[in-house]
Design an enzyme around this catalytic site. Structure first.
Site, PDB file in Angstrom:
ATOM      1  N   GLU A  38      49.062  52.295  41.785  1.00  0.00           N
ATOM      2  CA  GLU A  38      49.446  53.654  42.170  1.00  0.00           C
ATOM      3  C   GLU A  38      50.770  53.574  42.919  1.00  0.00           C
ATOM      4  O   GLU A  38      50.902  52.775  43.865  1.00  0.00           O
ATOM      5  CB  GLU A  38      48.384  54.294  43.054  1.00  0.00           C
ATOM      6  CG  GLU A  38      48.728  55.725  43.443  1.00  0.00           C
ATOM      7  CD  GLU A  38      47.691  56.383  44.343  1.00  0.00           C
ATOM      8  OE1 GLU A  38      47.881  57.559  44.694  1.00  0.00           O
ATOM      9  OE2 GLU A  38      46.708  55.710  44.721  1.00  0.00           O
ATOM     10  N   ARG A 265      38.602  40.390  45.048  1.00  0.00           N
ATOM     11  CA  ARG A 265      39.941  40.687  45.530  1.00  0.00           C
ATOM     12  C   ARG A 265      40.420  39.556  46.426  1.00  0.00           C
ATOM     13  O   ARG A 265      39.633  38.697  46.856  1.00  0.00           O
ATOM     14  CB  ARG A 265      39.963  42.015  46.291  1.00  0.00           C
ATOM     15  CG  ARG A 265      39.153  42.001  47.577  1.00  0.00           C
ATOM     16  CD  ARG A 265      39.139  43.371  48.229  1.00  0.00           C
ATOM     17  NE  ARG A 265      40.493  43.804  48.562  1.00  0.00           N
ATOM     18  CZ  ARG A 265      40.807  45.045  48.897  1.00  0.00           C
ATOM     19  NH1 ARG A 265      39.874  45.982  48.927  1.00  0.00           N
ATOM     20  NH2 ARG A 265      42.039  45.357  49.208  1.00  0.00           N
ATOM     21  N   LYS A 275      47.167  49.859  52.701  1.00  0.00           N
ATOM     22  CA  LYS A 275      48.437  50.585  52.655  1.00  0.00           C
ATOM     23  C   LYS A 275      48.564  51.536  53.834  1.00  0.00           C
ATOM     24  O   LYS A 275      49.664  51.759  54.352  1.00  0.00           O
ATOM     25  CB  LYS A 275      48.553  51.350  51.342  1.00  0.00           C
ATOM     26  CG  LYS A 275      48.814  50.464  50.133  1.00  0.00           C
ATOM     27  CD  LYS A 275      48.993  51.299  48.873  1.00  0.00           C
ATOM     28  CE  LYS A 275      49.231  50.424  47.659  1.00  0.00           C
ATOM     29  NZ  LYS A 275      49.352  51.231  46.419  1.00  0.00           N
TER      30      LYS A 275
END
Length: 562
Positions: A38, A265, A275
């Site tokens: 994104e 992850r 973020k």
């Protein structure tokens, strides 16, 4: 399939095995993966693992491909700057995507029609509850949810409301398109999940053409299918979303049937990758920006001096598994050490200069000496200059010291690297007692050798006062002093107050005067450094420390700080 040399040199993992089995069985003719970030921030080291996995697999198998696709479904947080930085990071890591970059917005019209199809099939409805009311009706992990009072709206009413949502008649949050699945499902993601929401925001690509936007779960699987993706790889938190991924594709008339596969992850010590937290640190001035060399972003790592090869090597070493674990920071740092040890040219830099006057050296003499650019690799030699006045580092001199100290001591000898043996016989101090200058003599017979019968064990680095360049050197360290900052409620408590030290009066070899930005060196006895990609230029030299020569943090953690 990949060639044998690639398979032998690349450690296997379960995703690679799945692809090989799919190829052998004929289920898949040519693997097709994608990397779907994104554009709402810069990529971080966790994304590097996904990049190396998706693009790496595409490079291993015959006719395999990988798309770069931007998930631009949330116009409130996305901008073109982020999209451009993501593309640059992927290319810098050494990968190339299939054809042109894709965007979820490329498929907005198709997604809208698929949503209409679900409504017509009685499998989606427009809900008019508020966000808070929807949460209250959702239930818990142990209790089923409750049906919305708007769940049984007629198909005609839902189609009309959805069309009016699209035409901009309603405010943000006034209505929501939801899938009609099962409010009693044990999987919370299947309890009538949202498919479309209203957002009256300017979009980075479609401008104001749309005021309704698909949710990620709806957009992602459709984008995968339309592009012909065969293996949709994502991290473990999406495992519970897989039933919804499959449900959507099974209930619309679309040909593609990608297989979603989850892997663990990347969790790295001394690092946060949220973020939100990274953006907060920028807003609060804790760091200078997304590419601050202390940031775990790929841009930050690049500016710090990490190499693409070292990051790819790191991602290969930690492997691909289904189990979450935390990787020691030392693993990443050792990858860049090993790469730079083999590939970085050597140079000398004095970080805290202390003037040394060689009293028996001719005043007007400037002697050109040579030194290897690399002690093992065949990189040739470099010129260094010797003169009456040189600089050594303050830490390399003591007025008195025990036998373990192998550097310059008053009254004793030491070798200047690639030059002569000198002996200190006088110390000059200022009114505050600070040493400002050393008076030494040199032995002209000791260039490159020790005189017979004399053992000079200590070797220190130096630069000529006459033929050296001024430089700013930034000593970067870990941004956090605790290994688990992501688990601390207030990450400010874990910040390392010594994450950067800026030295402005350093001296480096004359040969670095015209250094090209992003050139990496081993400053002998100091560590690995890089010419700052933004600020370093002729006449204004700025170097960032990539990593120390040895893992000093391992000593600190073991209690050995001496």
């Amino acid at each position: 399939m990949s060639d044998n040399s690639t398979k032998e040199s690349t450690p296997n993992h379960f995703i690679r095995q799945i692809i090989e089995e799919d190829l052998s069985s004929g289920k898949v003719q040519s693997p097709f993966t994608r990397f779907p970030p994104e554009p709402n921030g810069y990529l971080h080291v966790g994304h590097a693992k996904s990049i190396c996995l998706n693009f790496g697999l595409a490079s291993e198998f015959q006719n395999a491909r990988c798309n770069l696709r931007f998930d631009d479904t949330n116009p409130t947080k996305e901008n073109i700057q982020f999209a451009e930085s993501i593309a640059e990071d992927v290319k810098w890591l050494g990968f190339h995507w299939h054809q042109e970059p894709k965007y979820a917005s490329d498929y907005f019209e198709a997604m809208y029609q698929f949503a209409v199809e679900l409504i017509k099939a009685g499998k989606a409805y427009v809900d008019s509850l508020s966000a808070e009311q929807i949460r209250e009706c959702r239930g818990t992990l142990t209790e089923p949810g409750q049906n919305s009072p708007f769940r049984d709206r007629s198909i005609e009413e839902n189609l009309s409301l959805f069309e009016r949502m699209k035409s901009g008649e309603f405010k943000d949050g006034e209505h929501l398109l939801r899938a009609k699945i099962d409010m009693a499902s044990p999987n919370m993601n299947m309890r009538d999940p949202a498919l479309y929401r209203i957002r009256h925001e300017h979009h980075i690509r479609t401008n104001n053409d749309w005021c309704i936007y698909p949710m990620y779960d709806f957009a992602h699987c459709i984008s995968d299918a339309l592009e012909g993706i065969t293996h949709s790889l994502c991290t473990l938190e999406f495992a519970d979303h897989r039933p919804l991924y499959n449900w959507i594709l099974e209930n619309i008339t679309i040909e593609g049937r990608p297989q979603q596969i989850e892997f663990s992850r990347l969790n790295l010590q001394y690092t946060v990758t949220s973020k939100r937290k990274l953006s907060q640190m920028i807003d609060e001035g804790i760091v200078e920006g997304w590419d601050d060399p202390r940031m775990p972003t790929i841009s930050g790592m690049r500016r710090r001096g990490y190499t693409p090869a070292s990051i790819r090597d790191f991602c290969e070493r930690i492997g691909i598994t289904k189990k979450d674990n935390v990787i020691e920071m030392g693993v990443l740092e050792n990858c860049v050490r090993e790469d730079l040890d083999k590939n970085a040219e050597r140079a000398m830099a004095v970080l805290r200069p202390l003037k040394v006057v060689i009293e028996n050296y001719p005043d007007d003499k400037l002697e050109k000496l040579t030194a290897p650019k690399h002690p093992q690799q065949d990189m040739g030699s470099r010129d260094i200059y010797f003169s009456k006045e040189v600089y050594i580092d303050e830490a390399d001199f003591r007025e008195s010291a025990n036998k373990k100290y192998k550097r310059l001591v008053l009254g004793k000898e030491v070798r200047l690297r690639n030059a002569y043996v000198i002996q200190c016989h006088d110390v000059i101090k200022d009114s505050d007692g600070r040493i400002t200058e050393l008076r030494c003599t040199y032995d002209a017979e000791t260039l490159g050798k020790n005189p017979e019968g004399r053992k000079v064990k200590g070797v220190i680095h130096w630069v000529s006062a006459q033929k050296s360049q001024s430089a700013t050197i930034r000593l970067y360290d870990r941004l956090f002093s605790q290994p688990d900052p992501a688990d601390i409620k207030d990450f400010h408590e874990a910040l390392n107050p010594e994450s950067v030290e800026i030295l402005t009066d350093c001296r480096v070899e004359e040969g670095l005067a015209d250094v090209v930005a992003e050139t990496r060196f081993q400053f002998e006895r100091e560590g690995y450094f890089v010419a700052d990609r933004h600020e370093c230029r002729p006449g204004h030299l700025v170097f960032n420390r990539v990593v120390t020569l040895r893992d000093t943090w391992a000593k600190i953690e073991a209690g050995d700080v001496n």
